[in-house]
Enzyme design. Sequence first.
Site, PDB file in Angstrom:
ATOM      1  N   THR A  94       0.813  -1.216   0.000  1.00  0.00           N
ATOM      2  CA  THR A  94       0.000   0.000   0.000  1.00  0.00           C
ATOM      3  C   THR A  94       0.849   1.270   0.000  1.00  0.00           C
ATOM      4  O   THR A  94       0.490   2.273  -0.614  1.00  0.00           O
ATOM      5  CB  THR A  94      -0.940  -0.027   1.222  1.00  0.00           C
ATOM      6  OG1 THR A  94      -1.921  -1.042   0.990  1.00  0.00           O
ATOM      7  CG2 THR A  94      -1.641   1.292   1.448  1.00  0.00           C
ATOM      8  N   SER A 144       1.744  -7.549  -0.682  1.00  0.00           N
ATOM      9  CA  SER A 144       2.561  -8.425   0.168  1.00  0.00           C
ATOM     10  C   SER A 144       2.009  -9.843   0.206  1.00  0.00           C
ATOM     11  O   SER A 144       2.696 -10.770   0.644  1.00  0.00           O
ATOM     12  CB  SER A 144       2.705  -7.849   1.571  1.00  0.00           C
ATOM     13  OG  SER A 144       1.506  -7.942   2.291  1.00  0.00           O
ATOM     14  N   THR A 168       1.599  -4.324   4.355  1.00  0.00           N
ATOM     15  CA  THR A 168       1.513  -4.630   5.781  1.00  0.00           C
ATOM     16  C   THR A 168       0.885  -6.000   6.059  1.00  0.00           C
ATOM     17  O   THR A 168       1.038  -6.537   7.158  1.00  0.00           O
ATOM     18  CB  THR A 168       0.683  -3.562   6.518  1.00  0.00           C
ATOM     19  OG1 THR A 168      -0.635  -3.546   5.965  1.00  0.00           O
ATOM     20  CG2 THR A 168       1.322  -2.195   6.400  1.00  0.00           C
ATOM     21  N   ASP A 169       0.191  -6.573   5.074  1.00  0.00           N
ATOM     22  CA  ASP A 169      -0.578  -7.790   5.350  1.00  0.00           C
ATOM     23  C   ASP A 169       0.274  -8.950   5.860  1.00  0.00           C
ATOM     24  O   ASP A 169      -0.152  -9.710   6.728  1.00  0.00           O
ATOM     25  CB  ASP A 169      -1.341  -8.236   4.097  1.00  0.00           C
ATOM     26  CG  ASP A 169      -2.513  -7.318   3.779  1.00  0.00           C
ATOM     27  OD1 ASP A 169      -2.892  -6.500   4.644  1.00  0.00           O
ATOM     28  OD2 ASP A 169      -3.051  -7.415   2.663  1.00  0.00           O
TER      29      ASP A 169
END
Length: 326
Positions: A11, A55, A87-88
């Site tokens: 993101t 990710s 970030t996932d």
Amino acid sequence: MRIVLYTLGGTIAMAGAGGRGVVARLGGAELTAAVPGLAEIGVQLAVQDTEPVPSADLTFRRIAELVAAADTAVREGAAGVVVTQGTDTLEETCYLADLLWDRDEPLVFTGAMRNPTLAGPDGPANLLAAVRVATSDAARGLGALAVLDDEIHAARFVRKAHATATGAFTSPDAGPIGHVIEGAVRVLTRPARLPALTVDPAGFDRARVGLYTATLDDDGGLLAGLADRYQGLVVAGYGVGHVPGALAPVLGTVARSIPVVLTSRTGGGSVLAHTYGAVGSEADLARRGLLNGGLLSPYRARVLLRTLLAAGADGAAIEAQLAARR
Ligand code: ASP
């Protein structure tokens, strides 16, 4: 002072794709240009762009190769390393990197919850804080770190605990180990480091580890034949490490063929070892050969088990490593 910045996408690096939502496509030049104050902190940033991806598409192999490249960069004089990504999966990549990182120089992971097209994107602030941590003497010797929302989290504790909040990253069992305050890096506590693991990145291709979450009235039908296809399994049990009685013998059979690590699906705290005695309890599952994952989250336990299997660890070595790291 030279810091190497690896950009992997996510993101933080997303931009519009003609009305079909945002996609990862920005590189280090665009990311750094968007950070007010970065040019003034006197750091030479050496950008290493790799193909930007969500990710969800990162792999163990790619992270192991990144750690090897970062190791070379540090050997050639970099004072620290920053990695931007989605970030996932950041809690897993950061923990994997921590297992493999054999340097005192900080290896700092960051990302963003709000993409650059939204009001108040958090990527620039997170990147600035990550660079500050990567340059900080106080952050040396702490392994891989996750820096978001001006908090510094140790790889072994951090988790993404919210789908959209800018404060999505927490360390439920320990709290953040430090903060960035008015640009200054404050480290409040220093978790002990263990020796790094050595793995040939190709080894991950031979080590498949599944994650199975126990749910209400679960009979384990999904587990049939699993041991023929996977080299290891992590079980996310209820609470302190429990599963339905009907599932216990199924897991015991799997554990006779491949290592099975018991963890808690709750998101905080440890599985127990010898408190409950019913069929499907933690003590019963231990008798059936499941290994105790302690405080390891299911995701971290899976990263650790796959890394150990990729490194060729046998059963005794896996037990010893779990005992040291759980
Ligand atoms: N889905 C995005 C990713 O992990 C979310 C993010 O970057 O925050 O790539």
